[in-house]
Design a protein around this motif. Structure first.
Motif, mmCIF file in Angstrom:
data_model
loop_
_atom_site.group_PDB
_atom_site.id
_atom_site.type_symbol
_atom_site.label_atom_id
_atom_site.label_comp_id
_atom_site.label_asym_id
_atom_site.label_seq_id
_atom_site.Cartn_x
_atom_site.Cartn_y
_atom_site.Cartn_z
ATOM 1 N N MET A 1 54.629 83.919 -22.450
ATOM 2 C CA MET A 1 53.520 84.830 -22.193
ATOM 3 C C MET A 1 52.215 84.064 -22.362
ATOM 4 S SD MET A 1 52.736 88.568 -23.957
ATOM 5 C CE MET A 1 54.297 88.490 -24.764
ATOM 6 N N GLN A 2 51.345 84.150 -21.357
ATOM 7 C CA GLN A 2 50.081 83.430 -21.365
ATOM 8 C C GLN A 2 48.925 84.415 -21.231
ATOM 9 O OE1 GLN A 2 50.236 80.684 -18.080
ATOM 10 N NE2 GLN A 2 52.292 79.986 -18.599
ATOM 11 N N THR A 3 47.758 83.978 -21.668
ATOM 12 C CA THR A 3 46.549 84.775 -21.435
ATOM 13 C C THR A 3 45.517 83.898 -20.751
ATOM 14 O OG1 THR A 3 45.712 84.221 -23.630
ATOM 15 C CG2 THR A 3 46.851 86.328 -23.406
ATOM 16 N N THR A 4 44.804 84.494 -19.816
ATOM 17 C CA THR A 4 43.762 83.783 -19.083
ATOM 18 C C THR A 4 42.566 84.712 -18.946
ATOM 19 O OG1 THR A 4 45.437 82.588 -17.802
ATOM 20 C CG2 THR A 4 43.198 82.616 -16.908
ATOM 21 N N THR A 5 41.379 84.186 -19.207
ATOM 22 C CA THR A 5 40.160 84.936 -18.933
ATOM 23 C C THR A 5 39.572 84.395 -17.634
ATOM 24 O OG1 THR A 5 39.755 85.399 -21.259
ATOM 25 C CG2 THR A 5 37.875 85.590 -19.774
ATOM 26 N N LEU A 6 39.537 85.265 -16.641
ATOM 27 C CA LEU A 6 39.058 84.891 -15.313
ATOM 28 C C LEU A 6 37.580 85.206 -15.154
ATOM 29 C CD1 LEU A 6 41.995 86.438 -13.251
ATOM 30 C CD2 LEU A 6 41.608 83.995 -13.670
ATOM 31 N N SER A 7 36.896 84.367 -14.400
ATOM 32 C CA SER A 7 35.521 84.637 -13.974
ATOM 33 C C SER A 7 35.411 84.148 -12.542
ATOM 34 C CB SER A 7 34.523 83.896 -14.866
ATOM 35 O OG SER A 7 34.562 82.503 -14.588
ATOM 36 N N PHE A 8 34.365 84.536 -11.857
ATOM 37 C CA PHE A 8 34.189 84.057 -10.488
ATOM 38 C C PHE A 8 34.073 82.534 -10.461
ATOM 39 C CE2 PHE A 8 34.345 88.193 -9.107
ATOM 40 C CZ PHE A 8 33.907 88.408 -7.811
ATOM 41 N N ALA A 9 33.687 81.925 -11.581
ATOM 42 C CA ALA A 9 33.544 80.472 -11.637
ATOM 43 C C ALA A 9 34.888 79.752 -11.727
ATOM 44 C CB ALA A 9 32.670 80.072 -12.822
ATOM 45 N N ASN A 10 35.940 80.431 -12.221
ATOM 46 C CA ASN A 10 37.229 79.737 -12.377
ATOM 47 C C ASN A 10 38.380 80.353 -11.582
ATOM 48 O OD1 ASN A 10 38.193 81.964 -13.818
ATOM 49 N ND2 ASN A 10 38.232 80.931 -15.792
ATOM 50 N N LEU A 11 38.118 81.393 -10.790
ATOM 51 C CA LEU A 11 39.189 82.057 -10.023
ATOM 52 C C LEU A 11 40.019 81.070 -9.215
ATOM 53 C CD1 LEU A 11 37.566 85.248 -8.419
ATOM 54 C CD2 LEU A 11 39.030 85.116 -10.431
ATOM 55 N N HIS A 12 39.351 80.088 -8.607
ATOM 56 C CA HIS A 12 40.040 79.138 -7.728
ATOM 57 C C HIS A 12 41.062 78.282 -8.476
ATOM 58 C CE1 HIS A 12 36.678 76.927 -9.465
ATOM 59 N NE2 HIS A 12 37.350 75.819 -9.215
ATOM 60 N N ASN A 13 40.959 78.198 -9.791
ATOM 61 C CA ASN A 13 41.906 77.409 -10.579
ATOM 62 C C ASN A 13 43.185 78.166 -10.910
ATOM 63 O OD1 ASN A 13 40.089 75.236 -10.783
ATOM 64 N ND2 ASN A 13 39.069 76.198 -12.528
ATOM 65 N N HIS A 14 43.239 79.451 -10.577
ATOM 66 C CA HIS A 14 44.349 80.292 -11.040
ATOM 67 C C HIS A 14 45.108 80.967 -9.908
ATOM 68 C CE1 HIS A 14 43.252 79.626 -15.206
ATOM 69 N NE2 HIS A 14 41.991 79.789 -14.829
ATOM 70 N N GLY A 15 45.043 80.406 -8.723
ATOM 71 C CA GLY A 15 45.840 80.894 -7.602
ATOM 72 C C GLY A 15 45.667 82.384 -7.355
ATOM 73 N N GLU A 16 46.788 83.088 -7.346
ATOM 74 C CA GLU A 16 46.818 84.518 -7.015
ATOM 75 C C GLU A 16 46.558 85.432 -8.219
ATOM 76 O OE1 GLU A 16 48.229 86.503 -3.929
ATOM 77 O OE2 GLU A 16 46.918 84.866 -3.307
#
Length: 197
Positions: A1-16
């Motif tokens: 189980m992982q957690t990720t905080t997304l922002s418009f600045a890093n969306l491209h690093n996290h695929g779908e």
């Protein structure tokens, strides 16, 4: 189980992952809960999903979303909108009563709004608590990482049963209200101290 905080600045690093989170929101809020919300391309969204916001996502290694949450600064402004709780109080949202707060909605760099908090309905009962705790823990880390200490959020009114379990002090900011057949309440989450893991 992982957690990720997304922002418009890093969306491209996290695929779908961002799209999967919006798909999971649609599955829960529109399909399962039957809420009348905007959707497009199989994803639920609203006027608060902007570059000002962040999204905390609990997921597996394949990008399947287990839980999620949106963080919006209480200082945000986009046209007539600010953040969901404040806009409801200002009478801009017809689905949430204007009387949801005892006092005026906060506007502060130290307070972000937590909204669209969910655990996917297909998460097995045996790990739901763990997934929820992981989400709240990452939420606290993200809030502190953004330089804030508190979150204002509209939650199911059963929050006193689990707030201690996830190690977050919470206090009511408004009355218990029925929304869509569920008792809800605006709560302040205090992330200023260290959290229990």
């Amino acid at each position: 189980m992982q957690t990720t905080t997304l922002s418009f600045a890093n969306l491209h690093n996290h695929g779908e992952l961002f799209a999967n989170m919006l798909r999971a929101r649609r599955e829960l809020f529109i399909v399962h809960n039957k809420w009348d919300l905007p959707e497009a391309m199989g994803m639920e969204y609203d006027q608060y999903d902007t570059p000002a916001s962040r999204w905390v996502v609990v997921h597996d290694e394949n990008g399947q979303v287990l839980a999620g949450n949106r963080l919006t600064p209480t200082t945000a402004k986009c046209g007539i909108y600010t953040y969901m709780i404040r806009d409801a109080q200002r009478g801009l949202l017809d689905t949430i009563p204007e009387t949801l707060l005892y006092e005026e909605a906060p506007v502060s760099d130290m307070i972000w709004e937590s909204s669209r908090l969910f655990v996917a309905h297909n998460v097995p009962a045996g790990i739901r608590r763990k997934v929820h705790a992981k989400l709240i823990s990452e939420l606290g880390e993200s809030v502190r990482g953004l330089g804030a200490t508190h979150c204002v959020t509209l939650l199911n009114a059963n929050w006193p049963r689990w707030s201690g379990r996830v190690g977050v002090k919470m206090s009511p900011l408004g009355p218990v209200m029925e929304i869509e057949g569920i008792d809800n309440q605006v709560v302040m989450m205090d992330f200023s101290g260290s959290m229990v893991h």
